[in-house]
Design a protein around this motif. Structure first.
Motif, short mmCIF file in Angstrom:
data_model
loop_
_atom_site.label_atom_id
_atom_site.label_comp_id
_atom_site.label_asym_id
_atom_site.label_seq_id
_atom_site.Cartn_x
_atom_site.Cartn_y
_atom_site.Cartn_z
N MET A 186 -76.95 70.66 -66.14
CA MET A 186 -77.99 71.11 -65.21
C MET A 186 -77.56 72.40 -64.53
O MET A 186 -76.44 72.51 -64.03
CB MET A 186 -78.27 70.03 -64.15
CG MET A 186 -78.83 68.74 -64.73
SD MET A 186 -80.49 68.98 -65.38
CE MET A 186 -80.85 67.33 -65.98
N GLY A 187 -78.47 73.38 -64.51
CA GLY A 187 -78.17 74.66 -63.88
C GLY A 187 -78.48 74.66 -62.41
O GLY A 187 -78.93 73.66 -61.82
N GLY A 188 -78.27 75.82 -61.79
CA GLY A 188 -78.46 75.94 -60.35
C GLY A 188 -79.88 75.68 -59.89
O GLY A 188 -80.10 75.19 -58.78
N SER A 189 -80.87 75.96 -60.73
CA SER A 189 -82.26 75.72 -60.33
C SER A 189 -82.61 74.25 -60.35
O SER A 189 -83.66 73.84 -59.81
CB SER A 189 -83.21 76.48 -61.25
OG SER A 189 -83.07 76.05 -62.59
N ASP A 190 -81.75 73.40 -60.97
CA ASP A 190 -82.02 71.97 -61.07
C ASP A 190 -81.29 71.16 -60.00
O ASP A 190 -81.53 69.95 -59.87
CB ASP A 190 -81.59 71.45 -62.45
CG ASP A 190 -82.33 72.13 -63.57
OD1 ASP A 190 -83.53 72.37 -63.42
OD2 ASP A 190 -81.69 72.45 -64.60
N ILE A 191 -80.35 71.78 -59.28
CA ILE A 191 -79.55 71.08 -58.27
C ILE A 191 -79.97 71.60 -56.89
O ILE A 191 -79.88 72.79 -56.61
CB ILE A 191 -78.05 71.31 -58.47
CG1 ILE A 191 -77.64 71.01 -59.91
CG2 ILE A 191 -77.25 70.47 -57.48
CD1 ILE A 191 -77.85 69.58 -60.34
#
Length: 729
Positions: free
Chosen positions: A163-168
């Motif tokens: 998961m990338g930064g936009s998902d966390i």
């Protein structure tokens, strides 16, 4: 703070004799073997495997005794000895995570041991052990499967189990943060100088927190003043002229409390050298230096029992030395208010408002010209009502309004030449029921509805979490639906990257939200000296948003183009060993499938592990802590775009991929902490102990370390220092 309960039958009233014997055990009745029993000015003793000790005094008198056991609060007392005396000592844990109260997983305070949602807690003590000063250090040191790297323009990006930064979703005391670069927040804003704990909930959290929580939630909980007065001063110096200075001032006057925190950081620019197969430098990438200032203020006033108001505000400024002629400047100002009202012993009402404004500017020192490139503003209003039918049966309902506006240099311009600004409104309603039966069965289920002004239909996010507990084993099973609404940048971009019409990124107003389904199964075994946790999970996300490149037009378009499947397994093992030693082992396996153009575009390493070996030694006025921590990351084969060619059937440009192999690597860190008079801490550390440097530095290479680095830090609790000298007199 836990207190140490000591069943000490021999105080001055007992008097007489010269031999002291007894048993040291914990509150649950278990014995504590190899605990140290120290007499000031005399020799010590160690409890045997049954927790028993015996100490013979040379003559009757008054003595100061100290009892120490790793993981338990130290106990110091003055005792009069005039005859043989038997004493049993009952010690409470210094830090027992299972007894800690957490809020992120259910949005209401709940004991960690009683929460069905799988939650990881990193305490202030854990952070201190490793000398971590940034959120990247904290997460990478404690949790396997987390990597931070740098992308275009040197901006920090993260990957957590695919998961990338936009998902966390990152929160500070439960509040969202404005501003992003490369789909990641500004991690420099996350000041670890005044942190009580960090709570991590992996898996879809949209049922509680809405968009951007599709992969998990990281909530940073700051400390509140609980002493009449407190003052901490700290400083740190490290490689590349890294300098950090901080101060935290707290007051608590019963009804009124105040916490003020300020920190300043400076570091020089340094370079990462990528080399070819024979060791020649082929590229040098800068890690831009600069300076940061963080100031935070919080007030709390208790009007009466059950009615309190908390006001908070913060200011953040960062200047990045992008070049000699241009500096990047980032500003943030936030404010908020929370009113808590305990209507009666069953009903609780909470009102909250939060404001956050984040700016990016370019500053040109020669002309002293400042240009605005980005402004992101959040306004959030929330009301939540909790009703306790019984202590174990709680209903939570809430409503929220969220407004976001964004001005960006990636948008088109107005007739006057200014960057355009766009706005979105979201109305939210949510409900959650938290119930347990017979102290063994725990159930939390809920539903959230988000209605965004950008879309015609509302989005529903369900969740259900169940736990079965029979000490010392807990089994947790969770399902949650998640979503991520397209950002304003993804919808409205019209960005000419070179300002020459060479490469343009276009937004797409017709983008659909990303939607996910997440399932988690966890097994936990916990005893006083050891714990083991194993977690398996599966996450499916459809309508993933990415850019599709058209080489012929030299443009990229945001599109919903693929789905991803992420499955994995985590295992964590922790031991408290004799003689002050402790061991923590964590392992993570992740299978991340993100197919783009028929190939897997994921850059999550399949195997990662973290290890930490601690040693703790303590006397009444001195403590020594040594921590050796390591991260092991497996090799990765990544599919990278090598070029474009024309599809003979469709006539369209398609990407051509080639495999790149990134080797496994390991990083080690040694931190030595000494604490004097329970008030002064001296930390000395070596990071990247074995001087690992990848052959090439890029987004996937993993380590961004320039090699071995050093640091030393000093922290003083002025209030504790004052109390120590008063006791001495």
């Amino acid at each position: 703070m836990w207190t140490v309960a000591v069943c000490l039958l021999a105080l001055p009233a007992l008097l007489p004799a010269q031999r002291l014997s007894g048993v040291v055990h914990d509150a649950a009745g278990g014995v504590l073997p190899l605990a140290t029993f120290q007499v000031q000015g005399g020799k010590g003793a160690v409890t045997d495997v049954d927790g028993r000790f015996q100490y013979r005094f040379a003559k009757p008198g008054t003595y100061r005794i100290s009892i120490r056991y790793m993981g338990y609060h130290p106990y110091d007392a003055v005792i009069s000895i005039h005859k043989d005396t038997a004493v049993d000592f009952v010690m409470e844990p210094e830090h027992n995570q299972l007894g800690e109260v957490v809020v992120t997983g259910t949005r209401t305070p709940k004991m960690l041991k009683d929460i069905p949602v799988v939650t990881t807690v990193i305490s202030e003590r854990e952070i201190e052990k490793t000398g971590s000063m940034t959120i990247a250090d904290v997460l990478q040191t404690e949790i396997p499967g987390v990597e931070f790297g740098r992308q275009m323009d040197g901006q920090v990006v993260m990957n957590m189990q695919g998961m990338g930064g936009s998902d966390i979703l990152f929160l500070i005391d439960g509040e969202k943060m404005a501003g992003e670069s490369m789909n990641n927040i500004d991690y420099e804003r996350l000041n670890m100088d005044n942190v009580e704990r960090v709570e991590i909930v992996r898996g879809a959290g949209s049922a509680l927190y809405g968009s951007n929580a599709v992969g998990g939630v990281v909530n940073i909980i700051t400390k509140e003043a609980d002493e009449p007065w407190s003052l901490n001063l700290n400083g740190r110096y490290g490689s590349h002229n890294e300098q950090r200075y901080g101060a935290t001032l707290g007051f608590n006057r019963g009804k009124f409390s105040s916490t003020t925190n300020a920190s300043y950081k400076f570091v020089d620019t340094y370079w990462l050298d990528s080399k070819d197969s024979v060791g020649n430098i082929v590229e040098s990438s800068p890690i831009y230096g600069g300076r940061n200032l963080n100031v935070n203020q919080a007030f709390r006033y208790d009007f009466r029992p059950g009615l309190s108001l908390k006001l908070r505000g913060s200011f953040y400024h960062r200047e990045r030395d992008y070049s000699e002629t241009r500096k990047n400047r980032y500003y943030d100002g936030s404010a908020g208010a929370t009113l808590n009202y305990e209507i009666n012993d069953k009903a609780h009402l909470r009102f909250n408002y939060a404001f956050d404004l984040y700016n990016k500017n370019n500053f040109y020192p020669v002309t002293e010209l400042t240009t605005l490139e980005y402004r992101n503003v959040y306004n959030t209003a929330n009301v939540q009502f909790d009703y306790r039918f019984t202590e174990k049966n709680i209903l939570t309902v809430g409503a929220e309004y969220f407004n976001e506006s964004l001005l960006s240099n990636q948008f088109d311009t107005t007739e006057s030449g200014d960057w355009m600004s766009y706005e979105a409104h979201t109305a939210v309603a949510y409900a959650q029921h938290d119930i347990s039966f017979q102290e063994r069965y725990f159930l939390v289920y809920g539903l959230r509805m988000d209605y965004n002004s950008q879309f015609k239909l509302p989005h529903l996010s369900p969740k259900v979490s169940f736990m079965y507990k029979i000490n010392p084993v807990s089994i947790r099973l969770s399902y949650a639906g998640g979503f991520r609404a397209p950002s304003l940048k993804e919808r409205y971009s019209n960005y000419d990257m070179g300002n020459q019409g060479w490469f343009i990124i276009y937004g797409n107003p017709d983008l659909r939200p990303e939607k996910s389904q997440n399932a988690t199964l966890s097994l936990e075994y916990a005893r006083k000296s050891a714990s083991f946790t194993a977690t398996g999970y599966y996450n499916y996300t459809r309508d993933k948003i990415t850019t599709v490149y058209n080489e012929r037009q030299d443009t990229a378009f945001y599109r919903n183009v693929y789905s991803s499947h992420t499955a994995g397994f985590d295992a964590n093992l922790m031991f408290k060993l004799p003689y002050g030693f402790g061991l923590k082992l964590s392992y993570s396996y992740v299978y991340d499938l993100q197919k783009v153009d028929g190939v897997n575009a994921s850059y999550a390493r399949p195997h990662t592990g973290v290890l930490r070996l601690d040693y703790h030694y303590e006397k009444s006025w001195y403590q020594l802590g040594v921590s050796l921590s390591g991260r092991v990351l497996s090799a990765l084969t990544q599919n990278n775009i090598a070029g474009y060619e024309q599809d003979p059937e469709t006539g369209m440009e398609v990407a051509v991929y080639e495999e790149t192999r990134y080797p496994a690597y390991t990083l080690w860190k040694l931190n030595v902490n000494q604490r004097f008079m329970d008030a002064v801490s001296l930390n000395v550390g070596i990071d990247n102990l074995f001087n690992y440097r990848p052959q090439a530095y890029d987004l996937v290479s993993g380590s961004l370390s320039p090699g071995i680095t050093f640091y030393v830090s000093l922290s003083m609790d002025i209030d504790d220092l004052t109390r120590f000298f008063k006791r001495g007199r």
